[in-house]
Structure formats: structure tokens, C-alpha cells
Design a protein around this motif. Structure first.
Motif, PDB file in Angstrom:
ATOM      1  N   MET A 123       0.848  -1.186   0.000  1.00 25.72           N
ATOM      2  CA  MET A 123       0.000   0.000   0.000  1.00 25.72           C
ATOM      3  C   MET A 123       0.882   1.234   0.000  1.00 25.72           C
ATOM      4  O   MET A 123       1.901   1.276   0.691  1.00 25.72           O
ATOM      5  N   TYR A 124       0.461   2.226  -0.790  1.00 30.29           N
ATOM      6  CA  TYR A 124       1.257   3.429  -1.021  1.00 30.29           C
ATOM      7  C   TYR A 124       0.468   4.679  -0.644  1.00 30.29           C
ATOM      8  O   TYR A 124      -0.759   4.704  -0.737  1.00 30.29           O
ATOM      9  N   TRP A 125       1.221   5.718  -0.313  1.00 34.77           N
ATOM     10  CA  TRP A 125       0.646   7.050  -0.169  1.00 34.77           C
ATOM     11  C   TRP A 125       1.421   8.018  -1.056  1.00 34.77           C
ATOM     12  O   TRP A 125       2.652   8.072  -0.991  1.00 34.77           O
ATOM     13  N   TYR A 126       0.650   8.734  -1.890  1.00 39.15           N
ATOM     14  CA  TYR A 126       1.206   9.775  -2.734  1.00 39.15           C
ATOM     15  C   TYR A 126       0.576  11.108  -2.337  1.00 39.15           C
ATOM     16  O   TYR A 126      -0.572  11.176  -1.903  1.00 39.15           O
ATOM     17  N   GLN A 127       1.342  12.175  -2.555  1.00 39.01           N
ATOM     18  CA  GLN A 127       0.835  13.537  -2.374  1.00 39.01           C
ATOM     19  C   GLN A 127       0.770  14.203  -3.746  1.00 39.01           C
ATOM     20  O   GLN A 127       1.735  14.148  -4.511  1.00 39.01           O
ATOM     21  N   LYS A 128      -0.367  14.829  -4.025  1.00 38.78           N
ATOM     22  CA  LYS A 128      -0.534  15.481  -5.332  1.00 38.78           C
ATOM     23  C   LYS A 128      -0.944  16.929  -5.113  1.00 38.78           C
ATOM     24  O   LYS A 128      -1.991  17.214  -4.524  1.00 38.78           O
ATOM     25  N   LYS A 129      -0.093  17.842  -5.610  1.00 34.64           N
ATOM     26  CA  LYS A 129      -0.426  19.264  -5.577  1.00 34.64           C
ATOM     27  C   LYS A 129      -0.729  19.731  -6.988  1.00 34.64           C
ATOM     28  O   LYS A 129      -0.275  19.108  -7.963  1.00 34.64           O
ATOM     29  N   PRO A 130      -1.488  20.823  -7.137  1.00 31.22           N
ATOM     30  CA  PRO A 130      -1.854  21.296  -8.473  1.00 31.22           C
ATOM     31  C   PRO A 130      -0.635  21.525  -9.347  1.00 31.22           C
ATOM     32  O   PRO A 130       0.375  22.077  -8.905  1.00 31.22           O
ATOM     33  N   ASN A 131      -0.735  21.057 -10.578  1.00 37.66           N
ATOM     34  CA  ASN A 131       0.320  21.229 -11.577  1.00 37.66           C
ATOM     35  C   ASN A 131       1.628  20.529 -11.218  1.00 37.66           C
ATOM     36  O   ASN A 131       2.685  20.866 -11.766  1.00 37.66           O
ATOM     37  N   GLN A 132       1.561  19.603 -10.288  1.00 42.17           N
ATOM     38  CA  GLN A 132       2.736  18.826  -9.940  1.00 42.17           C
ATOM     39  C   GLN A 132       2.438  17.340 -10.115  1.00 42.17           C
ATOM     40  O   GLN A 132       1.287  16.920 -10.127  1.00 42.17           O
ATOM     41  N   ALA A 133       3.496  16.568 -10.249  1.00 41.39           N
ATOM     42  CA  ALA A 133       3.339  15.121 -10.350  1.00 41.39           C
ATOM     43  C   ALA A 133       2.987  14.530  -8.996  1.00 41.39           C
ATOM     44  O   ALA A 133       3.404  15.063  -7.954  1.00 41.39           O
ATOM     45  N   PRO A 134       2.218  13.464  -8.976  1.00 36.75           N
ATOM     46  CA  PRO A 134       2.034  12.750  -7.708  1.00 36.75           C
ATOM     47  C   PRO A 134       3.403  12.361  -7.147  1.00 36.75           C
ATOM     48  O   PRO A 134       4.252  11.829  -7.864  1.00 36.75           O
ATOM     49  N   LYS A 135       3.584  12.632  -5.862  1.00 37.57           N
ATOM     50  CA  LYS A 135       4.874  12.390  -5.226  1.00 37.57           C
ATOM     51  C   LYS A 135       4.742  11.284  -4.197  1.00 37.57           C
ATOM     52  O   LYS A 135       3.897  11.372  -3.289  1.00 37.57           O
ATOM     53  N   LEU A 136       5.547  10.261  -4.332  1.00 39.27           N
ATOM     54  CA  LEU A 136       5.505   9.156  -3.381  1.00 39.27           C
ATOM     55  C   LEU A 136       5.996   9.616  -2.020  1.00 39.27           C
ATOM     56  O   LEU A 136       7.074  10.210  -1.896  1.00 39.27           O
ATOM     57  N   LEU A 137       5.185   9.369  -0.994  1.00 38.84           N
ATOM     58  CA  LEU A 137       5.564   9.701   0.380  1.00 38.84           C
ATOM     59  C   LEU A 137       6.148   8.493   1.098  1.00 38.84           C
ATOM     60  O   LEU A 137       7.186   8.582   1.759  1.00 38.84           O
ATOM     61  N   LEU A 138       5.461   7.367   0.987  1.00 38.39           N
ATOM     62  CA  LEU A 138       5.873   6.156   1.680  1.00 38.39           C
ATOM     63  C   LEU A 138       5.069   4.983   1.140  1.00 38.39           C
ATOM     64  O   LEU A 138       4.061   5.173   0.447  1.00 38.39           O
ATOM     65  N   MET A 160      -3.860  16.967  -2.408  1.00 40.03           N
ATOM     66  CA  MET A 160      -4.642  15.738  -2.548  1.00 40.03           C
ATOM     67  C   MET A 160      -3.733  14.581  -2.143  1.00 40.03           C
ATOM     68  O   MET A 160      -2.581  14.510  -2.579  1.00 40.03           O
ATOM     69  N   TYR A 161      -4.245  13.703  -1.306  1.00 40.66           N
ATOM     70  CA  TYR A 161      -3.482  12.540  -0.878  1.00 40.66           C
ATOM     71  C   TYR A 161      -4.100  11.292  -1.497  1.00 40.66           C
ATOM     72  O   TYR A 161      -5.288  11.005  -1.320  1.00 40.66           O
ATOM     73  N   LEU A 162      -3.262  10.586  -2.235  1.00 39.43           N
ATOM     74  CA  LEU A 162      -3.713   9.416  -2.986  1.00 39.43           C
ATOM     75  C   LEU A 162      -3.163   8.153  -2.349  1.00 39.43           C
ATOM     76  O   LEU A 162      -1.962   8.038  -2.114  1.00 39.43           O
ATOM     77  N   ILE A 177       7.213   6.572 -10.527  1.00 35.42           N
ATOM     78  CA  ILE A 177       7.502   7.996 -10.610  1.00 35.42           C
ATOM     79  C   ILE A 177       6.644   8.551 -11.729  1.00 35.42           C
ATOM     80  O   ILE A 177       6.714   8.078 -12.867  1.00 35.42           O
ATOM     81  N   PHE A 178       5.856   9.561 -11.396  1.00 36.99           N
ATOM     82  CA  PHE A 178       4.887  10.109 -12.338  1.00 36.99           C
ATOM     83  C   PHE A 178       5.378  11.394 -12.985  1.00 36.99           C
ATOM     84  O   PHE A 178       6.204  12.129 -12.435  1.00 36.99           O
ATOM     85  N   GLY A 179       4.802  11.676 -14.155  1.00 33.45           N
ATOM     86  CA  GLY A 179       4.917  13.001 -14.739  1.00 33.45           C
ATOM     87  C   GLY A 179       3.838  13.905 -14.159  1.00 33.45           C
ATOM     88  O   GLY A 179       3.011  13.475 -13.350  1.00 33.45           O
ATOM     89  N   THR A 180       3.828  15.150 -14.595  1.00 34.48           N
ATOM     90  CA  THR A 180       2.894  16.135 -14.050  1.00 34.48           C
ATOM     91  C   THR A 180       1.492  16.015 -14.621  1.00 34.48           C
ATOM     92  O   THR A 180       0.576  16.655 -14.136  1.00 34.48           O
ATOM     93  N   GLY A 181       1.336  15.206 -15.654  1.00 35.45           N
ATOM     94  CA  GLY A 181       0.013  14.980 -16.208  1.00 35.45           C
ATOM     95  C   GLY A 181      -0.333  15.916 -17.352  1.00 35.45           C
ATOM     96  O   GLY A 181       0.179  17.043 -17.447  1.00 35.45           O
TER      97      GLY A 181
END
Lengths: 114, 114
Positions: free
Chosen positions: A32-47, A88-90, B103-107
Motif C-alpha cells: 500500500m502506497y501514499w502519494y501527495q498530489k499538488k496542483p500542476n505537480q506530479a504525484p509524489k511518493l511519500l511512503l 490531494m493525498y492518494l 515515478i509520475f509526470g505532471t500529467g
């Protein structure tokens, strides 16, 4: 059923207060993963958890905690929310580790810190 | 370091027209590449994935992607766009990070005009 559920869908938090986000999956996935997504940015893996082993990214190591009390549930915990945590937390899950594994995502929790 | 670049933040296409979304990757070795799609108010869903082999990969809903090692690219194509293709499309590469995580791109946001 390929469903990953995240609760709540929207979360409002005060600066300096703790935040706990919940994720569940019924596919018996190992990871199971947690990603953080901010506007105009790529989803970022947290853990991510592989079974009971937690792997945290180096640059977010001290900012986020997580627990996985059983195979189906995983939480993301912020001890003291700051404005920069608004995002946004995915949550996602996959069967095992490895390049070939498909990630299944939840719809996300939108966190707003005021 | 591994990375993914999607140079187009937003693309508008007419319904019935063809679509190409660009993705460039940086990866040492043989990459595993993915395209995910996020429809409004839903989680990310796998569209297609590439493993070493045939460079053209077929996905769901008429999408396909072509891997090019010489160009470090993995562009997504669709011959005829439908209004239901209105979504955000993410390109991703599988990377070793204490396991394997995407690892994602920005979309790229695709808007479909009538």
C-alpha cells in the motif's frame, strides 16, 4: 472488486493540529502506497508498506507517519499540519513489489490546512 | 535520477480527431512504463503498460503507446477521441526505491470539444 477506498473525501485541518487519513482495500494486496498530489505537480511518493515493512522517502521522512494494523488498512498521519500540507493525498495498493505490478488508486482525500 | 516529463499541461481536441500525448523519460537501464488516466472525481486507473518487448502497446478504450529507446519516449495515441476521454493522463516509470514504486509526470489534461 478492485476498490481502494479513502476516507474522508475532504478534510479541513488547522495549522499545528494533527491529521489522520484512512485507506482500505479488499484485494488482499501486499503493498500500500501514499502519494501527495499538488496542483500542476506530479504525484509524489511519500511512503509505502510492503506487508508490515514501512519504506519512507528520504525528503519526507520526518513529516509523515503511517501505520498498517492489518493487510486491508493503512493510515497516513501528520503530527502537526502546516499550510504546505494542503494537497490531494492518494492511496494505492498493488500485489507484491516489482516493475510489473499495477497500482490501484483510491479517489483521494483533499486536505486543506487553514 | 529517474524522471518523467510531460511537456504539454493541457491539450484540446475535437471529438473524432486523433490524439497524441507526449512523454519523455529518464531512466538508467530498461524502463517499465505506464500510462494512467484520471477521470473526474475518480482515482487513477491503468490505461496500459510497457514491459521490454514489442514497442507498441495496446491499452483499453482504443489507446496505444509506442516505446522508443533512442528518443527516450513513450507517447500515447488514440485514433479517434470520444467525449468520454476528457480526463487527466499521467505517464509513469517504475523506479527502484527500496522496492519498486512509480515515478509520475505532471500529467496532461485532455479537453474534448464537440
Amino acid at each position: 472488486d478492485t476498490t481502494v477506498k479513502q476516507n474522508p473525501r475532504y478534510k479541513l485541518a488547522r495549522v499545528g493540529k494533527p491529521v489522520n487519513l484512512i485507506c482500505s482495500q479488499t484485494m488482499n494486496h501486499d503493498t500500500m502506497y501514499w502519494y501527495q498530489k499538488k496542483p500542476n505537480q506530479a504525484p509524489k511518493l511519500l511512503l509505502f508498506y510492503y506487508d508490515k515493512i514501512l519504506n519512507r522517502e528520504a525528503d519526507t521522512f520526518e513529516k509523515f507517519q503511517s501505520s498498517r494494523p492489518n493487510n486491508s488498512f493503512c493510515s497516513l498521519y501528520i503530527g502537526s499540519a502546516g499550510l504546505e500540507y494542503s494537497a490531494m493525498y492518494l492511496c494505492a495498493s498493488s500485489r507484491g513489489l516489482g516493475d510489473q505490478n499495477t497500482l490501484y488508486f483510491g479517489a483521494g482525500t483533499r486536505l486543506s490546512v487553514l | 535520477a529517474q524522471s518523467v516529463t510531460q511537456p504539454d499541461a493541457r491539450v484540446t481536441v475535437s471529438e473524432g480527431a486523433s490524439l497524441q500525448l507526449r512523454c519523455k523519460y529518464s531512466y538508467f537501464g530498461t524502463p517499465y512504463l505506464f500510462w494512467y488516466v484520471q477521470y473526474p472525481r475518480q482515482g487513477l486507473q491503468l490505461l496500459l503498460k510497457y514491459y521490454p518487448g514489442d514497442p507498441v502497446v495496446q491499452g483499453v478504450n482504443g489507446f496505444e503507446a509506442e516505446f522508443s529507446k533512442s528518443n527516450s519516449s513513450f507517447h500515447l495515441r488514440k485514433a479517434s477521441v470520444h467525449w468520454s476521454d476528457w480526463a487527466v493522463y499521467f505517464c509513469a516509470v517504475s523506479s527502484y526505491q527500496g522496492g519498486r514504486a512509480l515515478i509520475f509526470g505532471t500529467g496532461t489534461t485532455v479537453s474534448v470539444s464537440p
